[in-house]
Each structure stands twice: as structure tokens, then as C-alpha cells.
Design an enzyme around this catalytic site. Structure first.
Site, short mmCIF file in Angstrom:
data_model
loop_
_atom_site.label_atom_id
_atom_site.label_comp_id
_atom_site.label_asym_id
_atom_site.label_seq_id
_atom_site.Cartn_x
_atom_site.Cartn_y
_atom_site.Cartn_z
N HIS A 440 0.84 -1.21 0.00
CA HIS A 440 0.00 0.00 0.00
C HIS A 440 0.87 1.25 0.00
O HIS A 440 0.66 2.17 -0.82
CB HIS A 440 -0.91 -0.01 1.23
CG HIS A 440 -1.61 1.29 1.48
ND1 HIS A 440 -2.92 1.52 1.14
CD2 HIS A 440 -1.17 2.46 2.05
CE1 HIS A 440 -3.26 2.75 1.47
NE2 HIS A 440 -2.22 3.34 2.04
N GLU A 441 1.81 1.31 0.93
CA GLU A 441 2.61 2.53 1.04
C GLU A 441 3.48 2.75 -0.20
O GLU A 441 3.63 3.88 -0.67
CB GLU A 441 3.47 2.48 2.31
CG GLU A 441 2.66 2.49 3.59
CD GLU A 441 1.75 3.70 3.71
OE1 GLU A 441 2.05 4.76 3.13
OE2 GLU A 441 0.70 3.58 4.36
N HIS A 444 1.67 4.39 -3.06
CA HIS A 444 1.63 5.85 -3.14
C HIS A 444 2.76 6.38 -4.02
O HIS A 444 2.60 7.41 -4.69
CB HIS A 444 1.72 6.46 -1.75
CG HIS A 444 0.46 6.34 -0.95
ND1 HIS A 444 -0.74 6.89 -1.37
CD2 HIS A 444 0.20 5.74 0.24
CE1 HIS A 444 -1.69 6.62 -0.46
NE2 HIS A 444 -1.15 5.93 0.51
N TYR A 455 -4.03 14.82 -2.90
CA TYR A 455 -4.34 14.04 -1.71
C TYR A 455 -5.34 14.77 -0.82
O TYR A 455 -5.04 15.15 0.31
CB TYR A 455 -3.05 13.72 -0.94
CG TYR A 455 -3.20 12.58 0.04
CD1 TYR A 455 -3.44 11.28 -0.40
CD2 TYR A 455 -3.09 12.80 1.40
CE1 TYR A 455 -3.57 10.23 0.49
CE2 TYR A 455 -3.21 11.75 2.31
CZ TYR A 455 -3.45 10.48 1.85
OH TYR A 455 -3.58 9.44 2.75
N GLU A 464 -5.89 6.85 -1.91
CA GLU A 464 -5.86 5.82 -0.87
C GLU A 464 -6.39 4.49 -1.40
O GLU A 464 -5.85 3.42 -1.08
CB GLU A 464 -6.68 6.27 0.34
CG GLU A 464 -5.93 7.15 1.31
CD GLU A 464 -4.74 6.42 1.93
OE1 GLU A 464 -4.90 5.25 2.35
OE2 GLU A 464 -3.66 7.01 1.97
N ASP A 537 -9.44 14.57 8.10
CA ASP A 537 -8.74 13.56 7.30
C ASP A 537 -8.64 13.99 5.84
O ASP A 537 -8.84 13.20 4.92
CB ASP A 537 -9.46 12.22 7.44
CG ASP A 537 -8.70 11.05 6.80
OD1 ASP A 537 -7.46 11.12 6.75
OD2 ASP A 537 -9.35 10.09 6.36
N HIS A 542 -9.28 8.54 3.95
CA HIS A 542 -9.22 7.16 4.42
C HIS A 542 -10.61 6.56 4.62
O HIS A 542 -10.73 5.34 4.77
CB HIS A 542 -8.46 7.08 5.76
CG HIS A 542 -6.99 7.32 5.65
ND1 HIS A 542 -6.43 8.58 5.82
CD2 HIS A 542 -5.97 6.48 5.39
CE1 HIS A 542 -5.12 8.50 5.68
NE2 HIS A 542 -4.82 7.24 5.41
#
Length: 725
Positions: A440-441, A444, A455, A464, A537, A542
């Protein structure tokens, strides 16, 4: 809280919907229970301890931690009731305002000039009439503290909302460009377990209703943020009167208020570099307010690190992610990963000390070796599935740092490397063991080197979601799983056994990943009818990512086989095919449909799966319908009085017979329902009707005309859901 109350919620959320409906009957219930409440009120009045406001000047300056690097002071104004003046603390320095100012001086690395305008016992209307005229000058951050006295006085939510909007309009005239107004949430009075029933439920329920009003108002104004008030359950955090926080309670409260104010200011100024963290900020905020010995402190510290912007970065806008390799050019030959894992050794200095480079043997440090393997699994998936050589497609080195910070409860992508904390050991077990978190990271990084989706808001939620897709593909690829065999969980294993939850998110069933007394309930929606409008957020990146996540899951499982071969390829083609950085869900849906047509054909099963999935989550029109958007739906629920059962239905407008649809349209446009909503009847069955953003009302059944009641019953039967358990 607002999400659980929305109509159309199913299963475990039904009880919360009933609870919120009951809260709407606060005044009629007070009348019915008047003898009991009067007796309890008299007893409480006799036992209460009156606490004075702390002595001291109502203005001053908190110095910067480092006077040599101090800049222009941040100007902080607090206005409101007794919590503004610090009642409950013996010293003004121990109240909410000065503790918040002290925290801001540290996070902002500059002085904070503060002022308090407040009076004990003030309702929002009294603050508007008596205190707002005393405000002058220009302020960078304004903290509005009202709601407790309005709850105690059972002020109606409409009147309360009108007053709050008037207060915000007046305060906005004193707000500096780029400034922010924070509305502090109404206290959670229903957690005051020492209060007797039924007065605790009555006042506490009404307080939650008023807090909902504050949240809705804040979400609609870019200058305003909602600042949740923590549940204070530890007796040490209550003052002697049982109502106000003590110095410890204010300390807990300020630990939530200060970082949110700081983050809002920096986002408003466009100076906040975004850390793409796997743990959402709202989850950490729940944990920070939970008073768990270690985990709460770690969560507060993690939030502070994620928002910590030093003065040295403030002189220029945040740099764009650096995707240019800083390692020597690859030796010609077959593509291969170029990994480098460093160890921060508990510090927050990056990159840390290199402990394992490409080809090195294992270190014996579990976190370092798991990170190394996860980087390799991510590289392999990108190469095998998409013939993509690393994140940028040009062999970018894959770098990671482990053991970041002291029990740091997150993992993030900072534009050039993966960074892992060790977790707190109470709630979070660690992050390197979950290969989908690593995927996932790093996802990005793929996004930043292609569409570079902005974002925030829907484009941020897409950012996300696509990272979740890539993370899930990495796990499925590493395990050799088909779409049907995959668990579709993101972050499975990051929680300890103490948590009532299985993962951070579920792509197959958004909103079901966890339901824990401390962390709350997973707030992700799976359909556009439940899209969450929020200023928190970064606009819910998210939270609302659950909608496109569900769409991908539907495509992959409908097509079947290995997810990266068809569904994943469609998503990657859309991402790399000229997608706008500000693309919303609809734009991405169109891009995936176009990508599928180009790769598989207009009438291919893959393309039909893509169209059906986006329609199923309410993003696009139903191709089989008469041109009515699938998201254009009516949600209807009936509660049978104070203790009755809830029946609910969600219907797309196109399935409603023509005559009933016309009658419903006329009824909504007439405003009759809004007029009836203003009237209340104790213990009456209630009907709540929502037609997307057009109408959202709750009306007592005896007030409805016969023909309207008959219509509602027909609609309920047409789309009846099973009763909530």
C-alpha cells in the site's frame, strides 16, 4: 458518530440509529419525566460543589521553545463558556486554553499570543449576544467552546445550529487569511456514569444531537474544523464538581485540540507535507482519547509527529515527492530490485543507519528482514503483473527505515521511502509483517509517479483506494491467491489480540474491519449514498476510499482468477493513461471503463464487470435503467416508538412505480415534511426519509397525512430489509 446515524445503515448500526431518533425526543421526554427529573435535579443541585474560575489575566504569550528561532507569534483566541475560562483547574495555566497554547508553541516552534473571552454558564446564544461584541483584532486560530449549557437547557437543534452559524459568521470577521476556527464538540455527558438515570441518558443524548449539528456545520465550511471532546471516564480527570475537567482532563483534551488546530492551519497555508500513513488519523484520535496507559500516549505522540512542521519548512511550499533515484544507475542487465533498509534506532531522524542492502544476508532483526522481503514482494508484483520496473518504472531504489520513533504507531510513505514504527504493543503489534501495508505505502509512490492524484477529497480517496488495491495485489501475488481465495483485508495482523477487529480496512465489506470499544467502529462506506462529507482527514481520504475499494473487489471477483491479470491491469491502465490529478470517482470510473474497452473490447465480460461494479456502488448510472443515477435513492426507516423495532429500506428511484415516484417527488418539493418535522410527539413511532441531499427529515407517524403514510408503507414493503438484530 455522524456516519452511524445515517439512515440506510444496516446490522450493528441500526441500534445507533434508534438511539439518535430517541434523542430527537429530548424535550417531550423531559416533560413526561418531569417529576423524576425535578427530584433528581434538586438532589444534584444540593450535592454540587461550585468551582470558581481560576484567577489570572485573560491574555498573554507563551514563549517559543527555542527563542533564537522564534518567528511571528501565532494568535489564539478562545471564546465560550466555563471551559474557556478553565473552571475545574486550580490555575489558568492548567486549563484547556493555555495547555493548548503551550502545545502549539512546541509544534509550531514559535510564540503563541492568547486571549480568553468567556463566562461560566454561557449558552451559545449568550456567547453570541454578550461575548462576541468584545472580540477585536485579528486571530490565526479561534477556539469556540459552547454546547454544554445548551445541552443542559435542552436547546433545540435548529435554534442551536442557527446560533452556531451566526457565531461563526461573526468570528470569521476576526479571522486572519488562512486562519481556522475550531468548534469544540459538546461534552459526552452520557459517559458521566455517576449521574443518575434517566437524567444522564436524556441530557447525554441531547448533547450528542447538538454535537452532530456542530459536525455538520464544520464539514460545510473550509475555515472550520470540529474538535471532538474526549469521553472523560477516569475520576482523576474530573474536577470536584463532577462536571468540569480537572487539570488532567484538560491535558487530555488539549492533546486532541492542539494537533488538529496545527494541522488545519498548515493545510490552510498549503505548507503541510503529507505523510501517507496507513493508520487513519481519526483512529489514532480515538485511541489518544481512550486513556489506555501506553497506547493513548503513543497515539498522541504519533499524531504530533505526523503533523509536526518545523519553522525551517515554513518559508516555502512543501516539496513534491522526490522520485528521482539517489543511487548509482543500475548496471545493465536483467531488471532486479534495489533494496536498502535502514534502522532509525528509536529516533525520528531519517534515513537512519543502513543495515541491509540488496543481496545482503538477513540481519536477524525481524522488522528489518520483513521490510526487506516486503519491498521485494512489491517489486515482484509490479514487474510480473505490469512489467513495471519499480515504482517509477525506471528502476527506482526501494528504501525503507524501521524502528522509527519510540513505539510510533504508524507506517508511512514520505515521497522517497517507507518508514515503519514498532507499534505500542497494546493496540498495534507492528507493521512490517503485513506485506499489504508495505505494498500500500509503496503504491503511493506509483501513484505519485503517474497520475499524482491530489491528496484530499475524492481524488485523495482515490489515491488511498488505488494504494489499497496495489497493496492487496502484492499480498495476493505473494500468496499465489485467486480473487475468490483472497481475504481482501488491508492491514490484517497489525492489531494485537486485545482489539475487536481483523484489519484496518476491508475491501470486500467496507465498514466491517473493526468494531472496538476503544477504536470505535470502522466508518468506511461502501456506496455513494453513505459518502461522508467531512473536513477531517483531508476530506475523508481514508474513509470514502471504501467506495472505490468495493468497486475493485466487485470487478475482480466477478471476472475471477488472479486479480492482477485483468482487474489490476484495468486499474493500472487507467492510472497511467492520462488521468487528471484532480479526478473524482466518476472520472476514474470512466477511465477504467475506457481502459477495459481498449484492452478487452466494449462487450467483453471484463468491461461489463467494470460498468456493473461502479453502478453497484452508486458512482455511475445503471446501464439497464432509464437514465436515472444509481446513487439517486430514497432511504426510509420506521422506528416503533421508544423501544420499538426498526425497519429500513433503501430503494433506487427507478424501481419505484411511476405514480408513487411522482407523489414522492411532489411531497419532497412541497416542504411539507420539513414543516411536520418541527413538531414532536413523545414516544410516537418515527419515520425518517432521506432522498440523497434533497431531503433528510424525521417525522412522528401520527402527524403524517393518511395518503403519505400509505405511500411510506408501500415503499417500505417494496424495499424492506431484514430487521436489525
Amino acid at each position: 458518530m455522524g456516519l452511524a446515524a445515517r439512515i440506510g445503515a444496516r446490522g450493528a448500526e441500526a441500534s445507533t440509529t434508534i438511539e439518535r431518533t430517541i434523542h430527537r425526543l429530548a424535550k417531550p421526554a423531559a416533560i413526561a419525566l418531569a417529576p423524576v427529573l425535578l427530584r433528581q435535579a434538586k438532589q444534584l443541585q444540593q450535592s454540587l460543589v461550585w468551582l470558581p474560575e481560576p484567577a489570572g489575566r485573560r491574555h498573554g504569550t507563551i514563549d517559543a521553545p527555542d527563542p533564537d528561532s522564534a518567528g511571528t507569534p501565532l494568535r489564539l483566541l478562545a471564546i465560550g463558556d466555563s471551559t474557556a475560562t478553565g473552571v475545574g483547574a486550580e490555575r489558568l495555566e492548567d486549563g484547556l486554553v493555555l495547555q493548548t497554547a503551550a502545545r502549539l508553541s512546541v509544534s509550531e516552534q514559535r510564540p503563541v499570543a492568547w486571549r480568553i473571552v468567556g463566562l461560566e454558564g454561557s449558552s451559545a446564544a449568550q456567547v453570541l449576544a454578550d461575548q462576541l461584541p468584545k472580540v477585536d483584532g485579528e486571530w490565526d486560530a479561534i477556539l469556540l467552546l459552547v454546547g454544554a449549557n445548551d445541552a443542559l437547557q435542552l436547546v433545540g437543534r435548529r435554534a442551536f445550529g442557527t446560533t452556531i452559524r451566526a457565531l461563526l459568521d461573526g468570528l470569521a470577521a476576526h479571522l486572519s487569511p488562512g486562519g481556522v476556527i475550531g468548534i469544540s464538540g459538546t461534552p459526552q455527558i452520557d459517559t458521566f456514569v455517576w449521574l443518575p438515570q434517566p437524567i444522564r441518558s436524556l441530557i447525554g443524548g441531547h448533547a450528542r444531537t447538538l454535537d452532530d449539528v456542530q459536525q455538520r456545520i464544520a464539514a460545510a465550511d473550509a475555515r472550520v474544523i470540529h474538535l471532538p471532546t474526549p469521553a472523560i471516564v477516569d475520576p482523576k480527570q474530573h474536577a470536584a464538581d463532577g462536571f468540569h475537567p480537572s487539570a488532567a482532563g484538560y491535558r487530555l483534551w488539549s492533546s486532541i485540540v492542539a494537533p488538529r488546530l496545527a494541522g488545519a492551519l498548515q493545510r490552510r497555508a498549503g505548507l503541510l507535507p503529507v505523510r501517507h500513513g496507513i493508520v487513519p488519523p481519526y483512529l489514532l484520535e480515538h485511541l489518544a482519547a481512550a486513556a489506555i496507559p501506553t497506547a493513548s500516549i503513543v497515539a498522541e505522540r504519533t499524531l504530533g509527529l505526523d503533523l509536526d512542521i518545523r519553522s525551517g519548512r515554513r518559508a516555502q511550499p512543501a516539496p513534491r515527492p522526490n522520485l528521482v533515484p539517489d543511487a548509482p544507475a543500475r548496471v545493465p542487465g536483467e531488471p532486479a530490485p534495489q533494496r536498502a533498509v535502514s534502522d532509525a534506532r528509536g529516533s525520528t531522524d531519517l534515513p537512519g543507519q543502513l543495515v541491509r542492502a540488496e543481496g545482503d544476508a538477513g540481519t536477524g532483526d525481524t522488522a528489518a528482514d520483513e521490510a526487506y522481503d516486503g519491498l521485494g514482494a512489491s517489486w515482484s508484483m509490479l514487474m510480473d503483473a505490469f512489467e513495471r520496473d519499480s515504482l517509477d518504472g525506471a528502476g527506482m531504489p526501494l528504501r525503507a527505515t524501521v524502528h522509527y520513533g519510540q513505539q510510533y504507531a504508524n507506517a508511512f510513505w514520505d515521497g522517497s521511502r517507507m518508514v515503519f514504527g514498532d507499534g505500542d504493543g497494546e493496540v498495534f503489534a507492528g507493521f512490517t509483517a503485513a506485506v499489504d501495508v508495505i505494498g500500500h505505502e509503496l503504491g503511493h509512490g506509483v501513484i505519485a509517479s503517474t497520475a499524482d492524484l491530489v491528496y484530499r477529497d475524492q481524488s485523495g480517496a482515490l489515491n488511498e483506494s488505488i494504494a489499497d488495491v496495489l497493496g492487496s495485489l502484492v499480498k495476493q501475488h505473494a500468496l499465489g491467491q485467486t480473487a475468490d481465495a483472497a481475504d481482501w483485508l488491508i492491514g490484517s495482523g497489525v492489531f494485537t489480540e486485545r482489539v475487536q477487529g481483523k484489519a484496518l480496512r476491508s475491501m470486500a465489506a467496507p465498514g466491517t474491519a473493526y468494531d472496538d470499544p476503544v477504536l470505535g467502529k470502522d466508518p468506511q462506506p461502501a456506496h455513494m449514498r453513505d459518502f461522508v462529507v467531512t473536513g477531517d482527514d483531508l476530506g475523508g481520504v481514508h474513509i470514502n476510499s471504501g467506495i472505490p475499494n468495493k468497486a475493485f473487489h466487485l470487478v475482480a471477483t466477478t471476472i475471477g482468477g488472479r486479480s492482477w491479470e485483468a482487474a489490476g491491469q484495468i486499474w493500472m491502465d487507467a492510472l497511467t493513461g492520462g488521468l487528471s490529478p484532480t479526478a473524482d470517482f466518476a472520472a476514474f470510473a470512466a477511465a477504467t471503463e475506457g481502459a477495459s474497452v481498449a484492452r478487452f473490447g466494449d462487450d467483453a465480460g471484463e468491461t461489463r464487470a467494470v460498468r456493473a461494479a461502479w453502478s453497484a456502488v452508486g458512482v455511475t448510472e445503471d446501464a439497464s435503467g432509464p437514465g436515472v443515477a444509481a446513487a439517486d435513492a430514497i432511504r426510509l426507516a420506521r422506528t416503533g416508538g421508544m423501544l420499538g423495532q426498526t425497519r429500513a429500506a433503501v430503494l433506487e428511484l427507478q424501481v419505484i412505480p411511476g405514480d408513487d415516484r411522482e407523489q414522492l417527488s411532489t411531497l419532497v418539493a412541497s416542504g411539507v415534511l420539513e414543516e411536520l418535522e418541527a413538531q414532536t410527539l413523545p414516544d410516537a413511532p418515527l419515520w425518517r426519509v432521506t432522498v440523497e441531499t434533497t431531503c433528510d427529515v424525521t417525522v412522528a407517524e401520527p402527524l403524517l397525512p393518511d395518503e403519505v403514510l400509505a405511500l411510506f408503507r408501500r415503499l417500505l414493503e417494496l424495499g424492506d430489509e431484514p430487521p436489525a438484530p
